[in-house]
Design a protein around this motif. Structure first.
Motif, PDB file in Angstrom:
ATOM      1  N   TRP A 169      12.285 -22.665  -9.300  1.00  0.00           N
ATOM      2  CA  TRP A 169      11.033 -22.336 -10.001  1.00  0.00           C
ATOM      3  C   TRP A 169      10.829 -23.252 -11.204  1.00  0.00           C
ATOM      4  O   TRP A 169      11.732 -23.463 -12.003  1.00  0.00           O
ATOM      5  N   GLU A 170       9.629 -23.764 -11.326  1.00  0.00           N
ATOM      6  CA  GLU A 170       9.219 -24.474 -12.533  1.00  0.00           C
ATOM      7  C   GLU A 170       7.966 -23.785 -13.072  1.00  0.00           C
ATOM      8  O   GLU A 170       8.047 -22.963 -13.982  1.00  0.00           O
ATOM      9  N   LYS A 171       6.834 -24.075 -12.456  1.00  0.00           N
ATOM     10  CA  LYS A 171       5.601 -23.409 -12.863  1.00  0.00           C
ATOM     11  C   LYS A 171       5.651 -21.907 -12.577  1.00  0.00           C
ATOM     12  O   LYS A 171       5.007 -21.116 -13.264  1.00  0.00           O
ATOM     13  N   LEU A 172       6.427 -21.525 -11.586  1.00  0.00           N
ATOM     14  CA  LEU A 172       6.488 -20.104 -11.237  1.00  0.00           C
ATOM     15  C   LEU A 172       7.179 -19.273 -12.311  1.00  0.00           C
ATOM     16  O   LEU A 172       6.953 -18.067 -12.416  1.00  0.00           O
ATOM     17  N   LYS A 173       8.023 -19.912 -13.141  1.00  0.00           N
ATOM     18  CA  LYS A 173       8.590 -19.174 -14.277  1.00  0.00           C
ATOM     19  C   LYS A 173       7.483 -18.754 -15.243  1.00  0.00           C
ATOM     20  O   LYS A 173       7.460 -17.619 -15.733  1.00  0.00           O
ATOM     21  N   VAL A 174       6.566 -19.669 -15.492  1.00  0.00           N
ATOM     22  CA  VAL A 174       5.430 -19.363 -16.365  1.00  0.00           C
ATOM     23  C   VAL A 174       4.556 -18.306 -15.718  1.00  0.00           C
ATOM     24  O   VAL A 174       4.086 -17.365 -16.366  1.00  0.00           O
ATOM     25  N   ALA A 175       4.357 -18.450 -14.405  1.00  0.00           N
ATOM     26  CA  ALA A 175       3.505 -17.497 -13.685  1.00  0.00           C
ATOM     27  C   ALA A 175       4.118 -16.095 -13.687  1.00  0.00           C
ATOM     28  O   ALA A 175       3.407 -15.099 -13.833  1.00  0.00           O
ATOM     29  N   TYR A 176       5.447 -16.006 -13.538  1.00  0.00           N
ATOM     30  CA  TYR A 176       6.084 -14.697 -13.532  1.00  0.00           C
ATOM     31  C   TYR A 176       5.986 -14.039 -14.903  1.00  0.00           C
ATOM     32  O   TYR A 176       5.731 -12.826 -15.008  1.00  0.00           O
ATOM     33  N   THR A 177       6.176 -14.821 -15.927  1.00  0.00           N
ATOM     34  CA  THR A 177       6.047 -14.288 -17.291  1.00  0.00           C
ATOM     35  C   THR A 177       4.628 -13.765 -17.525  1.00  0.00           C
ATOM     36  O   THR A 177       4.439 -12.679 -18.098  1.00  0.00           O
ATOM     37  N   ALA A 178       3.642 -14.527 -17.081  1.00  0.00           N
ATOM     38  CA  ALA A 178       2.249 -14.093 -17.223  1.00  0.00           C
ATOM     39  C   ALA A 178       1.973 -12.851 -16.383  1.00  0.00           C
ATOM     40  O   ALA A 178       1.227 -11.953 -16.798  1.00  0.00           O
ATOM     41  N   PHE A 179       2.593 -12.776 -15.205  1.00  0.00           N
ATOM     42  CA  PHE A 179       2.466 -11.607 -14.334  1.00  0.00           C
ATOM     43  C   PHE A 179       2.966 -10.344 -15.029  1.00  0.00           C
ATOM     44  O   PHE A 179       2.301  -9.307 -15.025  1.00  0.00           O
ATOM     45  N   ILE A 180       4.123 -10.439 -15.641  1.00  0.00           N
ATOM     46  CA  ILE A 180       4.678  -9.279 -16.349  1.00  0.00           C
ATOM     47  C   ILE A 180       3.791  -8.898 -17.535  1.00  0.00           C
ATOM     48  O   ILE A 180       3.498  -7.703 -17.772  1.00  0.00           O
ATOM     49  N   LYS A 181       3.336  -9.895 -18.264  1.00  0.00           N
ATOM     50  CA  LYS A 181       2.523  -9.635 -19.454  1.00  0.00           C
ATOM     51  C   LYS A 181       1.194  -8.963 -19.098  1.00  0.00           C
ATOM     52  O   LYS A 181       0.684  -8.129 -19.863  1.00  0.00           O
ATOM     53  N   SER A 182       0.632  -9.304 -17.941  1.00  0.00           N
ATOM     54  CA  SER A 182      -0.685  -8.777 -17.563  1.00  0.00           C
ATOM     55  C   SER A 182      -0.612  -7.460 -16.788  1.00  0.00           C
ATOM     56  O   SER A 182      -1.640  -6.851 -16.496  1.00  0.00           O
ATOM     57  N   THR A 183       0.587  -7.022 -16.458  1.00  0.00           N
ATOM     58  CA  THR A 183       0.750  -5.792 -15.683  1.00  0.00           C
ATOM     59  C   THR A 183       1.049  -4.618 -16.618  1.00  0.00           C
ATOM     60  O   THR A 183       1.984  -4.702 -17.429  1.00  0.00           O
ATOM     61  N   PRO A 184       0.294  -3.541 -16.529  1.00  0.00           N
ATOM     62  CA  PRO A 184       0.551  -2.387 -17.401  1.00  0.00           C
ATOM     63  C   PRO A 184       1.990  -1.887 -17.272  1.00  0.00           C
ATOM     64  O   PRO A 184       2.560  -1.887 -16.174  1.00  0.00           O
ATOM     65  N   LYS A 185       2.548  -1.476 -18.386  1.00  0.00           N
ATOM     66  CA  LYS A 185       3.938  -1.007 -18.383  1.00  0.00           C
ATOM     67  C   LYS A 185       4.123   0.176 -17.442  1.00  0.00           C
ATOM     68  O   LYS A 185       5.179   0.327 -16.819  1.00  0.00           O
TER      69      LYS A 185
END
Length: 436
Positions: A169-185
Motif C-alpha cells: 500500500w502507498e496511496k491506499l494508506k492515505v485512503a484507509y486513513t480517510a476511510f476511518i476518519k469519514s466513517t461514524p464511530k
C-alpha cells in the motif's frame, strides 16, 4: 423570444380537474418563457383520481436516468426491498474462494471493511485466492455516473491484488486513513472495523478467476463465511440520489435484463393502456410502447446503432404511482427509496431545495446529450400528484432544468401548496453486519 405553439384540445381539458387545467395552461407559458421548442416533448400529471393531463402525455420520449425509477419498481416487485446480496467466502488450509452474488457495491469502502473482517478472524495470509464470475469488484462503484461499464475478471483480480496486499500500500494508506476518519464511530464499533493502519495486515500469494468453487467436491474442513449486503432498498436509494449508473445497470442485469423486463412490464402497460396504439404519438405501427435496454437509462449500441430507453410520460407516471402504492402495501414510503429534494442532495443539491417545498417532493432527474427529464411525485394539500417532464433537445440543458423546477412548483401551487412529509436522510455504508 420565440413562442412555443402548443394546442390543447377542449376535449382533453374537459376531463381534467380545475387545478390540472390551470397547471396545463401555465406549462405552455413556462416553456415559452425559456425559449424551449424541442422537437419532441412530453409533460404530464396523474392525480390521485387517476386523471392524466398535460402536454403531449402520450408522445414517445427518451427517458434517460428517469429509467432508474423503473429499475427501482422492478426490484421492489421482483425481489422486495429487504433483499440482500449474499457473498460467500470459503476457507481451507490457507486458501480462500469467493462466490459472488453480483453485489454491485464491491467498492473501496467494502474492500477496506472486508480486510478488517478477515483480520478479525485471524486471517492475515492467503495462499490461493479464487473468485467466480459473480464477483465484480469496481472500487469506484459508490459514486459512478459515467457510461455503461463492464467489469472483467482481470479487473477484479487486479483490484484484489491492490487491496489485499497491505505491504504494498502507498496511496491506499492515505485512503484507509480517510476511510476511518469519514466513517461514524458508531459504524466502526458495530462492524468491528480496525481503525489503525498498524492493526491491518493481509498478504495474498496468488489470485485468479475460476469457473467453479475449487472446494465443491471436498467440503471437509472447509469454513464458510457470509457477507450479506445492506437491504437493496438502501442500494436503490443511493442509486437514485446520485443517479449512479453502475448500480442501476448491475441491479437491472441481476433481475434478468431487457427480455425479462419486457415480460414484466408489458402486461402492466397493456392493462393501463389497452388501446394505446390509437392514442400514442411518434411511434411506428409495430413498436412496443416501452423499451428499456439499460437499467440506468444510458443508451446502448448494437451493430453500430444507438438505442435509447423510451416510453411516454403517461406510462412513466403510472409506473411511479405503482411504485408508491407498492411501497405503501409493504408498510414503507417511497421517500425511503427515491431522492427527496431539499434533504438528499445528489442531483438535487441545487434544485427544488427551498425551505417552502423541501421534503414535499420525491423525484428523479434524467440528462443525456439530447434529453433533459424530471419525474416523480409531489405531496400537496389537495393530494398527491405524479408528474413527468421530458424535454428532447441538444446543447445546454440549463433552460430545461429551470423550466422543470418552475413546472413542479406550478403543480404544487395549483394543488393548494406543499404538504411536507416526515423524512430524515440516513448515513449509507455498504455493509451492515460483520462477516460471519
Amino acid at each position: 423570444m420565440m413562442k412555443l405553439k402548443l394546442m390543447i384540445s377542449t376535449v382533453a381539458l374537459s376531463i381534467l380537474s380545475h387545478s390540472q387545467v390551470y397547471a396545463v395552461a401555465n406549462f405552455t407559458k413556462i416553456m415559452a418563457s425559456y425559449d424551449l421548442t424541442p422537437k419532441y416533448h412530453g409533460l404530464c400529471t396523474l392525480d390521485d383520481k387517476g386523471n392524466i393531463g398535460g402536454l403531449n402525455p402520450h408522445r414517445k420520449v427518451r427517458l434517460a436516468s428517469v429509467t432508474k425509477l423503473l429499475t427501482t419498481l422492478w426490484a421492489v416487485e421482483k425481489i422486495g426491498p429487504d433483499f440482500k446480496y449474499d457473498t460467500k467466502f470459503f476457507e481451507k488450509d490457507g486458501d480462500i474462494h469467493i462466490a459472488g452474488d453480483l453485489d454491485p457495491i464491491f467498492s473501496t469502502r467494502k474492500l477496506f471493511f472486508l480486510i478488517s473482517q478477515l483480520n478479525n478472524m485471524g486471517i492475515t495470509e492467503i495462499n490461493n485466492l479464487t473468485f467466480d464470475k459473480n464477483l465484480k469488484i469496481f472500487t469506484g462503484a459508490e459514486g459512478y455516473s459515467g457510461s455503461i461499464l463492464n467489469i472483467s475478471p482481470e479487473r477484479t483480480a487486479q483490484n484484489l491484488r491492490d487491496f489485499f496486499n497491505t505491504d504494498a500500500w502507498e496511496k491506499l494508506k492515505v485512503a484507509y486513513t480517510a476511510f476511518i476518519k469519514s466513517t461514524p464511530k458508531s459504524v466502526i464499533d458495530a462492524l468491528q472495523i480496525r481503525d489503525s493502519l498498524d492493526d491491518i495486515s493481509l498478504k495474498v500469494k496468488s489470485i485468479r478467476y475460476v469457473e467453479e468453487n475449487p472446494f465443491k467436491d471436498d467440503q471437509s474442513a472447509v469454513k464458510e463465511m457470509t457477507h450479506l449486503s445492506p437491504e437493496i432498498e438502501k442500494y436503490l436509494k443511493l442509486m437514485n440520489i446520485q443517479s449512479n449508473n453502475y448500480i442501476a445497470d448491475q441491479v437491472f442485469e441481476k433481475l434478468g435484463g431487457t427480455k425479462a423486463f419486457e415480460k414484466y412490464v408489458n402486461p402492466i402497460v397493456e392493462e393501463d393502456f389497452p388501446d394505446y396504439k390509437n392514442e400514442r404519438l411518434e411511434y411506428s405501427a409495430n413498436e412496443p410502447s416501452i423499451v428499456i435496454n439499460s437499467g440506468s437509462g444510458l443508451n446502448t449500441v448494437k451493430n453500430g446503432a444507438r438505442f435509447d430507453n423510451y416510453a411516454t410520460c403517461a406510462i412513466v407516471v403510472k409506473l411511479i404511482k405503482r411504485l408508491d402504492q407498492k411501497m405503501m402495501d409493504l408498510d414503507r414510503k417511497i421517500q425511503e427509496i427515491v431522492a427527496v429534494p431539499g434533504s438528499d442532495g445528489g442531483t438535487f443539491r441545487t434544485r427544488l431545495n427551498t425551505p417552502r417545498i423541501a421534503n414535499s417532493i420525491v423525484a428523479k432527474t434524467g440528462t443525456l446529450f439530447h434529453t433533459s427529464a424530471l419525474a416523480g411525485k409531489v405531496s400537496t394539500k389537495n393530494g398527491d400528484v405524479y408528474f413527468g417532464v421530458f424535454h428532447q433537445l441538444q446543447g445546454w440543458k440549463g433552460n430545461a432544468k429551470m423550466a422543470q423546477n418552475e413546472i413542479v412548483t406550478e403543480i404544487i401551487d395549483a394543488n393548494g401548496g406543499p404538504k411536507k412529509f416526515d423524512y430524515k436522510k440516513e448515513y449509507f455504508f455498504p455493509a451492515d453486519q460483520i462477516l460471519q
